[in-house]
Design an enzyme around this catalytic site. Structure first.
Site, PDB file in Angstrom:
ATOM      1  N   LEU A  64       0.828  -1.207   0.000  1.00  0.00           N
ATOM      2  CA  LEU A  64       0.000   0.000   0.000  1.00  0.00           C
ATOM      3  C   LEU A  64       0.863   1.258   0.000  1.00  0.00           C
ATOM      4  O   LEU A  64       2.053   1.196   0.313  1.00  0.00           O
ATOM      5  CB  LEU A  64      -0.907  -0.046   1.235  1.00  0.00           C
ATOM      6  CG  LEU A  64      -1.876  -1.247   1.214  1.00  0.00           C
ATOM      7  CD1 LEU A  64      -2.318  -1.637   2.614  1.00  0.00           C
ATOM      8  CD2 LEU A  64      -3.076  -0.941   0.330  1.00  0.00           C
ATOM      9  N   PRO A  65       0.247   2.424  -0.310  1.00  0.00           N
ATOM     10  CA  PRO A  65       1.062   3.644  -0.463  1.00  0.00           C
ATOM     11  C   PRO A  65       1.789   4.091   0.811  1.00  0.00           C
ATOM     12  O   PRO A  65       2.978   4.383   0.760  1.00  0.00           O
ATOM     13  CB  PRO A  65       0.035   4.703  -0.890  1.00  0.00           C
ATOM     14  CG  PRO A  65      -1.105   3.939  -1.468  1.00  0.00           C
ATOM     15  CD  PRO A  65      -1.150   2.635  -0.729  1.00  0.00           C
ATOM     16  N   THR A  95       6.451   0.626   1.989  1.00  0.00           N
ATOM     17  CA  THR A  95       7.494   1.378   2.695  1.00  0.00           C
ATOM     18  C   THR A  95       6.804   2.346   3.640  1.00  0.00           C
ATOM     19  O   THR A  95       6.142   3.289   3.186  1.00  0.00           O
ATOM     20  CB  THR A  95       8.378   2.171   1.699  1.00  0.00           C
ATOM     21  OG1 THR A  95       8.945   1.249   0.772  1.00  0.00           O
ATOM     22  CG2 THR A  95       9.486   2.906   2.419  1.00  0.00           C
ATOM     23  N   LYS A 170      15.630  -0.450   5.105  1.00  0.00           N
ATOM     24  CA  LYS A 170      15.246   0.254   3.865  1.00  0.00           C
ATOM     25  C   LYS A 170      15.491   1.768   4.016  1.00  0.00           C
ATOM     26  O   LYS A 170      16.059   2.413   3.133  1.00  0.00           O
ATOM     27  CB  LYS A 170      13.781  -0.044   3.574  1.00  0.00           C
ATOM     28  CG  LYS A 170      13.110   0.877   2.593  1.00  0.00           C
ATOM     29  CD  LYS A 170      12.896   0.288   1.240  1.00  0.00           C
ATOM     30  CE  LYS A 170      12.423   1.341   0.265  1.00  0.00           C
ATOM     31  NZ  LYS A 170      12.370   0.950  -1.080  1.00  0.00           N
ATOM     32  N   LYS A 245       9.706  10.853  -0.216  1.00  0.00           N
ATOM     33  CA  LYS A 245       8.874  10.132   0.767  1.00  0.00           C
ATOM     34  C   LYS A 245       9.766   9.355   1.751  1.00  0.00           C
ATOM     35  O   LYS A 245       9.586   9.430   2.966  1.00  0.00           O
ATOM     36  CB  LYS A 245       7.948   9.158   0.029  1.00  0.00           C
ATOM     37  CG  LYS A 245       7.162   8.243   0.974  1.00  0.00           C
ATOM     38  CD  LYS A 245       6.532   7.042   0.312  1.00  0.00           C
ATOM     39  CE  LYS A 245       6.064   6.064   1.379  1.00  0.00           C
ATOM     40  NZ  LYS A 245       5.545   4.814   0.874  1.00  0.00           N
TER      41      LYS A 245
END
Ligand code: NAD
Length: 295
Positions: A64-65, A95, A170, A245
């Site tokens: 998902l976003p 993420t 990450k 982001k």
């Protein structure tokens, strides 16, 4: 295996396609009904809600976003936790910030469900080719359960530690990538302004102590690396807005940990300015243009 796959966008759809190819039966859910229908036509089953997708599934995967979507998909009245059976593993590949997935995992644990995180690198090309890297956070037992399925969507499956550490890996990697790309941009632009052939400069850097992935494989200066986005007008690759982001997540996680990220914060502002100029969809290596005069 019956797998619920929730979030069928640029990354989720090709990942789900690889699971269908590997012979799994998918319970599919996305707010975009067309995305669901497209994959259901390949052999999966459309679901009405995340809870419905989770019912009868042996594994739940979400892509998902952002954190708000992941919280809603897991925790809402019709969320995954309302449909999933105790003992079924779940894995979020989005993420997001480490704390959000830890909070969701704690809610899930209260009903005997183990939720882990497995953010990816490799982009949409890696998702289509099944060559993603998964950075997995969760117990060793959870990792052993999910690893065979992840191996059908990726090439490099790394167990980073307990839940949340996949996100930590990450975010730290992308923080460093942003900084190194800006560093290489600065050095290449300075060398050019001072009159050295940029091919010669890149050659020296790449056989000296300044060498890094940003200089060697993805050099931002046009004409240095044939396969880099710099060679095709900064199209394709990793959009500056996605880097922005990730830098936002890294700086926020740093704030929560009272840990300074001085260069990371500077990098975030440089990418924010790039986004403000309307260049957020260009590859992030176009940041080199911040160093060039307009004339
Ligand atoms: P995307 O926007 O293309 O897809 C997200 C999908 O989630 C959409 O189909 C959307 O309809 C769906 N969705 C949103 N809210 C939902 C909800 N409440 N319930 C069900 N479905 C919902 O995004 P993407 O590019 O596929 O990225 C997904 C994640 O992967 C992000 O966290 C991103 O940062 C990360 N990521 C992306 C890339 C990349 O190159 N695109 C690379 C690495 C990691």
């Amino acid at each position: 295996m019956k797998i619920a796959f929730i979030g069928l966008g640029n990354m989720g759809a090709p990942m789900a396609r690889n699971l269908l190819k590997a012979g799994h039966y998918l319970h599919l859910y996305d707010l975009d009904r067309d995305a669901v229908a497209e994959l259901a036509a390949l052999g999966g089953q459309a679901s009405d809600s995340p809870a419905h997708a989770a019912q009868g599934s042996e594994l739940v995967i979400t892509m998902l976003p952002a954190a708000a979507h992941v919280r809603s998909v897991f925790l809402d009245t019709n969320g995954v936790l309302a449909g999933i059976a105790a003992g079924t593993p779940a894995l979020d590949c989005s993420t997001i910030d480490p704390q959000s997935i830890r909070d969701i995992a704690a809610c899930a644990a209260a009903q005997g469900v183990v939720v882990g995180d497995a953010p990816v690198s490799g982009g949409t090309a890696g998702a289509s080719a099944g060559t993603l890297t998964f950075m997995v956070g969760g117990s060793a037992a959870h990792f052993q359960q999910v690893r065979p399925v992840l191996a059908q969507m990726g090439r490099n499956i790394v167990h980073c530690g307990e839940v949340g550490t996949g996100q930590v890996a990450k975010l730290c990697n992308n923080l460093l990538l942003a900084i190194s790309m800006i560093g290489v941009s600065e050095a290449m632009a300075l060398g050019n302004a001072l009159g050295i052939d940029t091919q010669v400069l890149a050659g020296v850097i790449n056989s000296s102590t300044g060498c890094c992935w940003s200089s060697q494989s993805y050099n931002p200066w046009p004409g240095i690396v044939e396969t880099a986005p710099a060679a095709r007008g900064y199209t394709g690759g990793f959009a500056a807005d996605l880097m922005l982001k990730d830098l936002g997540l890294a700086t926020e996680a740093a704030r929560q940990a009272h840990q300074p990220v001085i260069l990371g914060a500077l990098a975030q502002q440089l990418f924010q300015a790039m986004s403000q100029r309307g260049e957020g969809k260009r590859d992030f290596s176009a940041i080199v243009e911040s160093y060039l005069s307009k004339s």
